[in-house]
Design an enzyme around this catalytic site. Structure first.
Site, mmCIF file in Angstrom:
data_model
loop_
_atom_site.group_PDB
_atom_site.id
_atom_site.type_symbol
_atom_site.label_atom_id
_atom_site.label_comp_id
_atom_site.label_asym_id
_atom_site.label_seq_id
_atom_site.Cartn_x
_atom_site.Cartn_y
_atom_site.Cartn_z
ATOM 1 N N GLY A 132 0.835 -1.193 0.000
ATOM 2 C CA GLY A 132 0.000 0.000 0.000
ATOM 3 C C GLY A 132 0.870 1.242 0.000
ATOM 4 N N CYS A 133 0.364 2.287 0.577
ATOM 5 C CA CYS A 133 1.073 3.568 0.616
ATOM 6 C C CYS A 133 2.470 3.395 1.209
ATOM 7 C CB CYS A 133 0.283 4.564 1.448
ATOM 8 S SG CYS A 133 1.128 6.131 1.660
ATOM 9 N N PHE A 134 3.484 3.786 0.463
ATOM 10 C CA PHE A 134 4.849 3.589 0.953
ATOM 11 C C PHE A 134 5.173 4.443 2.165
ATOM 12 C CE2 PHE A 134 6.277 5.861 -3.224
ATOM 13 C CZ PHE A 134 5.793 7.085 -2.798
#
Length: 178
Positions: free
Chosen positions: A14-16
């Site tokens: 997902g969002c890094f």
């Protein structure tokens, strides 16, 4: 410092922004870089990756000392940051650029990842199938500077996003015993 002893691991969850801190704070970690991998566009930008037209996913590349932090331990940390049953993205972020993937660098990493995935599936912790992909590592492109170390540069935004996306609540529910 002997650079040859370091290895690399690449995880997409997902969002890094949310994938850096859990690894960055561990012993034996030299660097955690946010970036893009798994696609066909050379040197993609954040906007291009978010368009879902590059084939890339947001990921983190971890440089680690295997004498202080094993790849097996990194994979276990990875599982505790993601919803391995959601192939369409992670938490509030949906689309191919947010899919969960363990990118292996060599045959040993592939075997560790596959064994760990099977063990997690058989553990009964999740009722649904574990759908996280395990794929060979490809070119990794570091993200723009403003994405690097986001949790340090923007702690309030990072905290609000981690909670607001549902990630923290999920982790606390599924991994409270760890």
């Amino acid at each position: 410092m002997n650079e040859e002893k370091f290895q690399k691991a690449i995880f997409a969850g997902g969002c890094f922004w949310c994938m850096v801190k859990p690894f960055d704070t561990q012993p034996g970690i030299k660097a955690v870089v946010s970036g893009y991998t798994g696609g066909h566009t050379v040197n993609p930008t954040y906007e291009e990756v978010c368009s879902d037209k590059t084939g890339h996913t947001e990921a983190v590349q971890i440089t680690f000392d295997p004498e202080l932090m094993s790849y097996e331990d990194l994979v276990e940390i990875y599982w505790r940051q993601t919803d391995p049953t959601d192939a369409s993205g992670q938490f509030a972020d949906k689309g191919s650029s947010y899919r969960p993937v363990i990118f292996y660098d060599n045959e040993e990493q592939r075997q560790v990842a596959e064994s760990s995935k099977l063990a997690l599936q058989n553990s009964g912790r999740f009722k649904k199938m574990i759908v996280t992909s395990i794929e060979p590592a490809e070119s990794f492109y570091p993200a723009e500077t403003y994405h690097q170390d986001f949790y340090k540069k923007n702690p309030a935004h990072y905290s609000g996003y981690s909670k607001g996306s549902g990630r923290i609540r999920f982790i606390e529910k599924k991994w409270k015993d760890k």
